[in-house]
Design a protein around this motif. Structure first.
Motif, mmCIF file in Angstrom:
data_model
loop_
_atom_site.group_PDB
_atom_site.id
_atom_site.type_symbol
_atom_site.label_atom_id
_atom_site.label_comp_id
_atom_site.label_asym_id
_atom_site.label_seq_id
_atom_site.Cartn_x
_atom_site.Cartn_y
_atom_site.Cartn_z
ATOM 1 N N ARG A 93 38.083 6.829 -28.029
ATOM 2 C CA ARG A 93 39.458 6.549 -28.440
ATOM 3 C C ARG A 93 40.032 7.733 -29.223
ATOM 4 O O ARG A 93 41.191 8.095 -29.054
ATOM 5 C CB ARG A 93 39.494 5.275 -29.280
ATOM 6 C CG ARG A 93 40.866 4.859 -29.792
ATOM 7 C CD ARG A 93 41.851 4.552 -28.690
ATOM 8 N NE ARG A 93 41.284 3.711 -27.660
ATOM 9 C CZ ARG A 93 41.926 3.403 -26.522
ATOM 10 N NH1 ARG A 93 43.140 3.877 -26.289
ATOM 11 N NH2 ARG A 93 41.360 2.630 -25.626
ATOM 12 N N PHE A 94 39.195 8.341 -30.067
ATOM 13 C CA PHE A 94 39.630 9.489 -30.857
ATOM 14 C C PHE A 94 40.017 10.649 -29.937
ATOM 15 O O PHE A 94 41.050 11.300 -30.147
ATOM 16 C CB PHE A 94 38.516 9.913 -31.823
ATOM 17 C CG PHE A 94 38.926 11.015 -32.763
ATOM 18 C CD1 PHE A 94 39.848 10.782 -33.775
ATOM 19 C CD2 PHE A 94 38.378 12.283 -32.636
ATOM 20 C CE1 PHE A 94 40.224 11.798 -34.647
ATOM 21 C CE2 PHE A 94 38.735 13.303 -33.493
ATOM 22 C CZ PHE A 94 39.661 13.065 -34.505
ATOM 23 N N GLN A 95 39.221 10.894 -28.909
ATOM 24 C CA GLN A 95 39.540 11.979 -27.968
ATOM 25 C C GLN A 95 40.818 11.672 -27.193
ATOM 26 O O GLN A 95 41.603 12.571 -26.883
ATOM 27 C CB GLN A 95 38.365 12.215 -27.011
ATOM 28 C CG GLN A 95 37.130 12.804 -27.677
ATOM 29 C CD GLN A 95 37.404 14.124 -28.385
ATOM 30 O OE1 GLN A 95 38.136 14.985 -27.863
ATOM 31 N NE2 GLN A 95 36.842 14.297 -29.581
ATOM 32 N N HIS A 96 41.015 10.396 -26.872
ATOM 33 C CA HIS A 96 42.266 9.986 -26.225
ATOM 34 C C HIS A 96 43.453 10.327 -27.122
ATOM 35 O O HIS A 96 44.468 10.867 -26.655
ATOM 36 C CB HIS A 96 42.238 8.483 -25.938
ATOM 37 C CG HIS A 96 43.572 7.877 -25.635
ATOM 38 N ND1 HIS A 96 44.288 8.156 -24.486
ATOM 39 C CD2 HIS A 96 44.348 7.012 -26.358
ATOM 40 C CE1 HIS A 96 45.433 7.485 -24.505
ATOM 41 N NE2 HIS A 96 45.490 6.788 -25.636
ATOM 42 N N CYS A 97 43.328 10.044 -28.415
ATOM 43 C CA CYS A 97 44.421 10.323 -29.350
ATOM 44 C C CYS A 97 44.712 11.815 -29.457
ATOM 45 O O CYS A 97 45.871 12.220 -29.567
ATOM 46 C CB CYS A 97 44.095 9.741 -30.728
ATOM 47 S SG CYS A 97 44.142 7.933 -30.762
ATOM 48 N N ILE A 98 43.671 12.626 -29.397
ATOM 49 C CA ILE A 98 43.873 14.082 -29.388
ATOM 50 C C ILE A 98 44.629 14.489 -28.123
ATOM 51 O O ILE A 98 45.557 15.297 -28.167
ATOM 52 C CB ILE A 98 42.522 14.817 -29.492
ATOM 53 C CG1 ILE A 98 41.915 14.606 -30.882
ATOM 54 C CG2 ILE A 98 42.691 16.313 -29.197
ATOM 55 C CD1 ILE A 98 40.501 15.159 -31.035
ATOM 56 N N GLY A 99 44.234 13.905 -26.988
ATOM 57 C CA GLY A 99 44.912 14.211 -25.724
ATOM 58 C C GLY A 99 46.378 13.810 -25.741
ATOM 59 O O GLY A 99 47.243 14.544 -25.247
ATOM 60 N N VAL A 100 46.676 12.652 -26.324
ATOM 61 C CA VAL A 100 48.064 12.199 -26.419
ATOM 62 C C VAL A 100 48.851 13.128 -27.341
ATOM 63 O O VAL A 100 50.005 13.475 -27.064
ATOM 64 C CB VAL A 100 48.135 10.736 -26.914
ATOM 65 C CG1 VAL A 100 49.590 10.315 -27.147
ATOM 66 C CG2 VAL A 100 47.477 9.804 -25.912
ATOM 67 N N SER A 101 48.228 13.552 -28.423
ATOM 68 C CA SER A 101 48.879 14.472 -29.356
ATOM 69 C C SER A 101 49.256 15.782 -28.668
ATOM 70 O O SER A 101 50.384 16.278 -28.804
ATOM 71 C CB SER A 101 47.952 14.747 -30.543
ATOM 72 O OG SER A 101 48.546 15.629 -31.462
ATOM 73 N N GLU A 102 48.318 16.335 -27.910
ATOM 74 C CA GLU A 102 48.570 17.599 -27.213
ATOM 75 C C GLU A 102 49.654 17.435 -26.151
ATOM 76 O O GLU A 102 50.514 18.306 -25.978
ATOM 77 C CB GLU A 102 47.271 18.098 -26.583
ATOM 78 C CG GLU A 102 46.235 18.531 -27.618
ATOM 79 C CD GLU A 102 44.859 18.775 -27.027
ATOM 80 O OE1 GLU A 102 44.647 18.417 -25.837
ATOM 81 O OE2 GLU A 102 44.000 19.325 -27.740
ATOM 82 N N THR A 103 49.616 16.310 -25.448
ATOM 83 C CA THR A 103 50.624 16.054 -24.408
ATOM 84 C C THR A 103 51.992 15.805 -25.031
ATOM 85 O O THR A 103 53.016 16.260 -24.510
ATOM 86 C CB THR A 103 50.204 14.849 -23.539
ATOM 87 O OG1 THR A 103 48.890 15.082 -23.029
ATOM 88 C CG2 THR A 103 51.175 14.647 -22.377
ATOM 89 N N ALA A 104 52.020 15.103 -26.155
ATOM 90 C CA ALA A 104 53.281 14.863 -26.868
ATOM 91 C C ALA A 104 53.894 16.187 -27.319
ATOM 92 O O ALA A 104 55.117 16.372 -27.256
ATOM 93 C CB ALA A 104 53.042 13.949 -28.063
ATOM 94 N N ARG A 105 53.059 17.107 -27.764
ATOM 95 C CA ARG A 105 53.552 18.426 -28.175
ATOM 96 C C ARG A 105 54.218 19.149 -26.990
ATOM 97 O O ARG A 105 55.287 19.738 -27.127
ATOM 98 C CB ARG A 105 52.397 19.264 -28.738
ATOM 99 C CG ARG A 105 52.832 20.596 -29.317
ATOM 100 C CD ARG A 105 51.641 21.389 -29.827
ATOM 101 N NE ARG A 105 51.031 20.807 -31.012
ATOM 102 C CZ ARG A 105 51.503 20.960 -32.247
ATOM 103 N NH1 ARG A 105 52.602 21.679 -32.463
ATOM 104 N NH2 ARG A 105 50.880 20.403 -33.273
ATOM 105 N N LYS A 106 53.568 19.077 -25.825
ATOM 106 C CA LYS A 106 54.129 19.735 -24.633
ATOM 107 C C LYS A 106 55.450 19.081 -24.218
ATOM 108 O O LYS A 106 56.432 19.782 -23.920
ATOM 109 C CB LYS A 106 53.130 19.657 -23.476
ATOM 110 C CG LYS A 106 53.626 20.313 -22.203
ATOM 111 C CD LYS A 106 52.564 20.331 -21.114
ATOM 112 C CE LYS A 106 53.077 21.009 -19.847
ATOM 113 N NZ LYS A 106 52.037 21.046 -18.779
ATOM 114 N N LEU A 107 55.496 17.745 -24.234
ATOM 115 C CA LEU A 107 56.731 17.044 -23.873
ATOM 116 C C LEU A 107 57.840 17.348 -24.877
ATOM 117 O O LEU A 107 59.009 17.477 -24.496
ATOM 118 C CB LEU A 107 56.483 15.535 -23.801
ATOM 119 C CG LEU A 107 55.689 15.035 -22.592
ATOM 120 C CD1 LEU A 107 55.256 13.584 -22.782
ATOM 121 C CD2 LEU A 107 56.502 15.188 -21.302
#
Length: 199
Positions: A27-41
């Protein structure tokens, strides 16, 4: 990972540590992935990248909170939750009620961030840019692997509103196939964001 601004009395290191302690590693890695994707968006949509990255990171803070804690929070009159939430489950709660835990534990009271957290599980008929970023980033982050995810990424990176519509259509199709109950706000959001406009 470091957040230049946490919108909290907690430091970046303290916030990240609290998040990590509240979930398993996947779940923690998922949150990191969402954070990185949110930054790109955010970059693509001329929004504050730091704020989007933080909101994306904490969006699932309450995902693995015990059911009993959610129920207690919903039943507590001081929190002002609609008691109809008791008819739903953690899939809905971790956004709407999760914002309560984020405000309590992570000391974040920024309305825009908390609203994006509330809406990331259900969407809404009205959504801010941050709402859309977190909603879509959760769906297309790099760890996601489902039929159509590459199309979802292409659509979302090309046009954020279309990304919201694509996700809602995909989610409703999945829920209908499962014969699952659909949260009313999600159906209303679908009717705004996903219906093809007549020419």
């Amino acid at each position: 990972m470091v957040f230049k601004k946490t919108y909290s009395t907690l430091s970046s290191e303290e916030l990240i540590a609290k998040e990590k302690s509240n979930m398993d590693e996947q779940r923690f890695q998922h949150c990191i992935g969402v954070s990185e994707t949110a930054r790109k968006l955010a970059r693509l949509n001329h929004y504050d990248e730091e704020k989007a990255a933080l909101a994306g990171f904490i969006h699932d803070y309450a995902k693995q909170v015990p059911v009993e804690e959610f129920i207690a929070a919903i039943k507590d009159p001081a929190n002002g939750f609609d008691q109809d939430l008791l008819n739903w489950n953690r899939a809905i709660w971790h956004g709407i009620v999760g914002s309560h835990f984020i405000e309590r534990d992570l000391k974040i009271s920024d309305d825009e961030i908390l609203t994006a957290i509330k809406r990331h599980t259900t969407a809404d008929v009205t959504m801010t840019t941050l709402d859309k970023i977190v909603f879509v980033a959760d769906f297309i982050e790099p760890h996601r692997d489902f039929p159509g995810v590459e199309t979802a990424r292409k659509v979302a990176f090309a046009n954020l509103d279309d990304g919201v519509g694509f996700e809602l259509a995909h989610t409703l199709e999945f829920l209908v196939k499962q014969r699952a109950k659909i949260y009313p706000k999600t159906i209303a959001a679908y009717n705004v964001w996903s219906i093809k406009k007549e020419n």
